[in-house]
Write a protein that holds these residues in place. Structure first.
Motif, PDB file in Angstrom:
ATOM      1  N   GLY A 116       0.715  -1.232   0.180  1.00 21.87           N
ATOM      2  CA  GLY A 116       0.014   0.134   0.192  1.00 21.87           C
ATOM      3  C   GLY A 116       0.860   1.276  -0.052  1.00 21.87           C
ATOM      4  O   GLY A 116       0.602   2.250   0.607  1.00 21.87           O
ATOM      5  N   GLY A 117       2.074   1.171  -0.556  1.00 20.66           N
ATOM      6  CA  GLY A 117       2.988   2.268  -0.729  1.00 20.66           C
ATOM      7  C   GLY A 117       3.094   3.013  -1.864  1.00 20.66           C
ATOM      8  O   GLY A 117       2.329   2.520  -2.809  1.00 20.66           O
ATOM      9  N   GLU A 118       3.808   4.106  -2.113  1.00 22.59           N
ATOM     10  CA  GLU A 118       3.807   4.983  -3.348  1.00 22.59           C
ATOM     11  C   GLU A 118       4.868   4.215  -4.286  1.00 22.59           C
ATOM     12  O   GLU A 118       4.607   3.915  -5.293  1.00 22.59           O
ATOM     13  N   ARG A 119       5.971   4.076  -3.515  1.00 23.41           N
ATOM     14  CA  ARG A 119       7.222   3.465  -4.232  1.00 23.41           C
ATOM     15  C   ARG A 119       7.951   2.461  -3.605  1.00 23.41           C
ATOM     16  O   ARG A 119       7.993   2.631  -2.428  1.00 23.41           O
ATOM     17  N   ALA A 120       8.594   1.564  -4.118  1.00 23.45           N
ATOM     18  CA  ALA A 120       9.399   0.681  -3.356  1.00 23.45           C
ATOM     19  C   ALA A 120      11.172   0.688  -4.184  1.00 23.45           C
ATOM     20  O   ALA A 120      11.028   1.133  -5.390  1.00 23.45           O
ATOM     21  N   VAL A 121      11.990   0.489  -3.381  1.00 24.84           N
ATOM     22  CA  VAL A 121      13.589   0.420  -3.763  1.00 24.84           C
ATOM     23  C   VAL A 121      14.024  -0.921  -3.450  1.00 24.84           C
ATOM     24  O   VAL A 121      13.895  -1.265  -2.366  1.00 24.84           O
ATOM     25  N   VAL A 122      14.305  -1.623  -4.560  1.00 26.71           N
ATOM     26  CA  VAL A 122      14.774  -2.990  -4.277  1.00 26.71           C
ATOM     27  C   VAL A 122      16.439  -3.021  -4.123  1.00 26.71           C
ATOM     28  O   VAL A 122      17.075  -2.056  -5.154  1.00 26.71           O
ATOM     29  N   VAL A 123      17.058  -3.666  -3.271  1.00 29.13           N
ATOM     30  CA  VAL A 123      18.442  -3.688  -2.928  1.00 29.13           C
ATOM     31  C   VAL A 123      18.844  -4.869  -2.836  1.00 29.13           C
ATOM     32  O   VAL A 123      18.309  -5.946  -2.885  1.00 29.13           O
ATOM     33  N   PRO A 124      20.272  -4.986  -2.718  1.00 26.60           N
ATOM     34  CA  PRO A 124      20.764  -6.541  -2.918  1.00 26.60           C
ATOM     35  C   PRO A 124      20.737  -7.455  -1.819  1.00 26.60           C
ATOM     36  O   PRO A 124      20.927  -8.466  -1.945  1.00 26.60           O
TER      37      PRO A 124
ATOM     38  N   LEU B  37      16.409   7.991  -0.062  1.00 19.78           N
ATOM     39  CA  LEU B  37      17.059   6.313  -0.297  1.00 19.78           C
ATOM     40  C   LEU B  37      17.785   6.722  -1.706  1.00 19.78           C
ATOM     41  O   LEU B  37      18.937   6.102  -1.597  1.00 19.78           O
ATOM     42  N   LYS B  38      17.324   7.223  -2.713  1.00 12.52           N
ATOM     43  CA  LYS B  38      17.869   7.206  -3.982  1.00 12.52           C
ATOM     44  C   LYS B  38      19.230   7.843  -3.690  1.00 12.52           C
ATOM     45  O   LYS B  38      20.397   7.501  -4.724  1.00 12.52           O
ATOM     46  N   ASP B  39      19.169   9.041  -3.125  1.00  9.33           N
ATOM     47  CA  ASP B  39      20.275   9.971  -2.976  1.00  9.33           C
ATOM     48  C   ASP B  39      21.410   9.259  -2.219  1.00  9.33           C
ATOM     49  O   ASP B  39      22.467   9.658  -2.539  1.00  9.33           O
TER      50      ASP B  39
ATOM     51  N   LEU C 113      27.024   5.402  -3.993  1.00  7.89           N
ATOM     52  CA  LEU C 113      27.560   4.024  -3.712  1.00  7.89           C
ATOM     53  C   LEU C 113      27.566   3.083  -4.557  1.00  7.89           C
ATOM     54  O   LEU C 113      28.208   2.348  -4.411  1.00  7.89           O
ATOM     55  N   GLY C 114      26.946   3.292  -5.719  1.00  6.96           N
ATOM     56  CA  GLY C 114      27.031   2.589  -6.961  1.00  6.96           C
ATOM     57  C   GLY C 114      26.442   1.106  -6.719  1.00  6.96           C
ATOM     58  O   GLY C 114      26.776   0.103  -7.324  1.00  6.96           O
ATOM     59  N   ILE C 115      25.375   1.172  -5.868  1.00  8.02           N
ATOM     60  CA  ILE C 115      24.969  -0.432  -5.365  1.00  8.02           C
ATOM     61  C   ILE C 115      23.534  -0.461  -6.284  1.00  8.02           C
ATOM     62  O   ILE C 115      22.714   0.285  -6.293  1.00  8.02           O
ATOM     63  N   GLY C 116      23.577  -1.453  -7.140  1.00  3.19           N
ATOM     64  CA  GLY C 116      22.138  -1.915  -7.737  1.00  3.19           C
ATOM     65  C   GLY C 116      22.016  -3.429  -7.635  1.00  3.19           C
ATOM     66  O   GLY C 116      22.531  -4.067  -7.112  1.00  3.19           O
ATOM     67  N   VAL C 117      20.742  -3.745  -8.273  1.00  7.45           N
ATOM     68  CA  VAL C 117      20.642  -5.240  -8.167  1.00  7.45           C
ATOM     69  C   VAL C 117      20.574  -5.868  -9.710  1.00  7.45           C
ATOM     70  O   VAL C 117      20.350  -5.116 -10.616  1.00  7.45           O
TER      71      VAL C 117
END
Ligand SMILES: *Cc1c(COP(=O)(O)O)cnc(C)c1O
Length: 387
Positions: free
Chosen positions: A72-80, A228-230, A235-239
């Protein structure tokens, strides 16, 4: 076009009529632009646009949108990983001079994060009793910028009064984050109670097959997504889109897996309460569990993870009792198809008032094997402990 160029340039094929039910795995580093001007203005595409593979491909975004929708959120950020989800919230929300509050029953690596990463960077932490409720008010001073909640707590399963803690923390101007890995958004939705960051180890029930590591953070406020994105961008972290594709497959069956594991785990927890080597069963659905009333009020059900405290003095028998297992495996992480057992080392900073006592703690994660086979092995373990 000569052959070497032909090797590099993929021919266009029709996708007309290609109405598949699956999400394609889009892998990319480079994203191309129609012209130089569009490339120069790529930042204007914003956080939902595509600019470079590290910030996501349509596969990543599909998983993020599915997780955000369930929460029920607006956005999610997926991390490793699930741990990366927790650390990203802390790194994004805290500055030198700030303080974070963590519960005494928190996922243990979070203590490491506070002591070995945040403290040397000038960020303090304090540990609170997870059953503190509104009493958290007395711990929130002007430097307290984040209150972290885990519900129920890792290993010992106390269920904190999240709505009460959140209300007090928000009124005092702190942000609130919650680790919702145990329940998943199918059984509990932290954002509905005013939490700012709902994190989950997708590694567990979403992945569901012990073969991937991913975490997510869902927010109701786009400004929190930007925060979170900033923090993660430099840090150069993605999935990997491949991990996201596995998670998208896992989430299809999460509802039935969770319902099954929850039913069997609760039945086993009730039966284990009568086993002679067991001093106490730690399962939110049992009224002996601290916070049981809160669990009944706020949760839709229980997942497949619970613990038992063995009677003091049985530690020495545990190694023999857990040898030669054929159905259960021994290991950390959980939420998969394979049932797991983990002897836990419980390390508490605060009083023993709500702690499980002095006996060894054994954590069960129920998977999808036959219920009778699982119980027969639990029975064997109990007999060996009682012998
Ligand atoms: C497993 C777990 C995590 C960490 O997840 P990983 O993906 O293994 O890093 C965080 N919180 C809880 C409650 C967990 O059980």
């Amino acid at each position: 076009m000569r052959d070497l160029t032909r090797c590099v340039k993929n021919p266009a094929v029709s996708t007309e009529g290609y109405a598949s039910l699956t999400v394609p795995t889009h892998r990319a580093s480079t994203i191309t632009y129609p012209d130089g001007a569009a490339f120069a203005r790529r930042r204007e595409r914003g956080l939902d646009g595509y600019t470079y593979g590290l910030s996501g491909t349509p596969t990543t975004r599909t998983l993020e949108a599915q997780i955000a929708g369930l929460n029920g959120g607006e956005r999610a950020v997926v991390v490793p990983s699930g741990l990366a989800a927790i650390s990203l919230v802390m790194v994004a929300a805290l500055r030198p001079g700030d303080r974070v509050l963590i519960p005494d029953n928190v996922y243990p690596p979070v203590v490491d994060l506070c002591v070995n990463y945040l403290a040397p960077r000038g960020i303090a932490h304090a540990v609170y009793d997870p059953m503190i409720g509104e009493g958290i008010a007395a711990m929130i001073d002007a430097t307290t910028k984040l209150v972290w909640i885990e519900t129920p707590g890792s290993g010992t399963m106390e269920v904190p009064d999240l709505p009460a803690i959140t209300k007090v923390a928000k009124a005092k101007g702190a942000l609130v984050g919650c680790d919702n890995t145990w329940a998943t958004p199918l059984l509990f939705k932290p954002l509905a109670h005013g939490v700012d960051f709902a994190s989950e180890a997708l590694t567990k029930y979403v992945g569901g097959h012990s073969d991937l590591l991913l975490g997510s953070i869902t927010v109701a406020d786009l400004a929190h997504r930007a925060m979170l994105k900033d923090a993660i961008r430099p840090l150069g972290i993605g999935v990997s889109p491949d991990e996201c594709a596995l998670a998208l497959r896992g989430i299809q069956t999460m509802g039935v897996r969770l319902a099954h594991a929850g039913r069997v785990a609760e039945a086993f927890a009730r039966r284990l309460a009568a086993a002679s080597p067991v001093a106490r069963v730690l399962h939110p659905a049992l009224d002996s569990c601290p916070g049981h009333a809160v669990w009944r009020r706020d949760f839709k059900g229980a997942s497949g993870l619970f613990s038992v405290v063995l009677k003091p003095g049985l530690e020495a028998k545990l190694e023999v009792a857990l040898s030669g297992l054929k159905v259960f495996s021994i290991g950390a992480s959980w939420g998969g198809t394979h049932s797991l057992l983990a002897p836990m080392a419980i390390d508490r900073k605060l009083s023993d008032a709500y702690a499980p006592g002095k006996g060894a703690v054994l954590r069960f994660s129920i998977g999808l094997e036959d219920e009778e086979d699982l119980w027969a092995e639990i029975d064997t373990i109990m007999r060996k402990l009682a012998a």
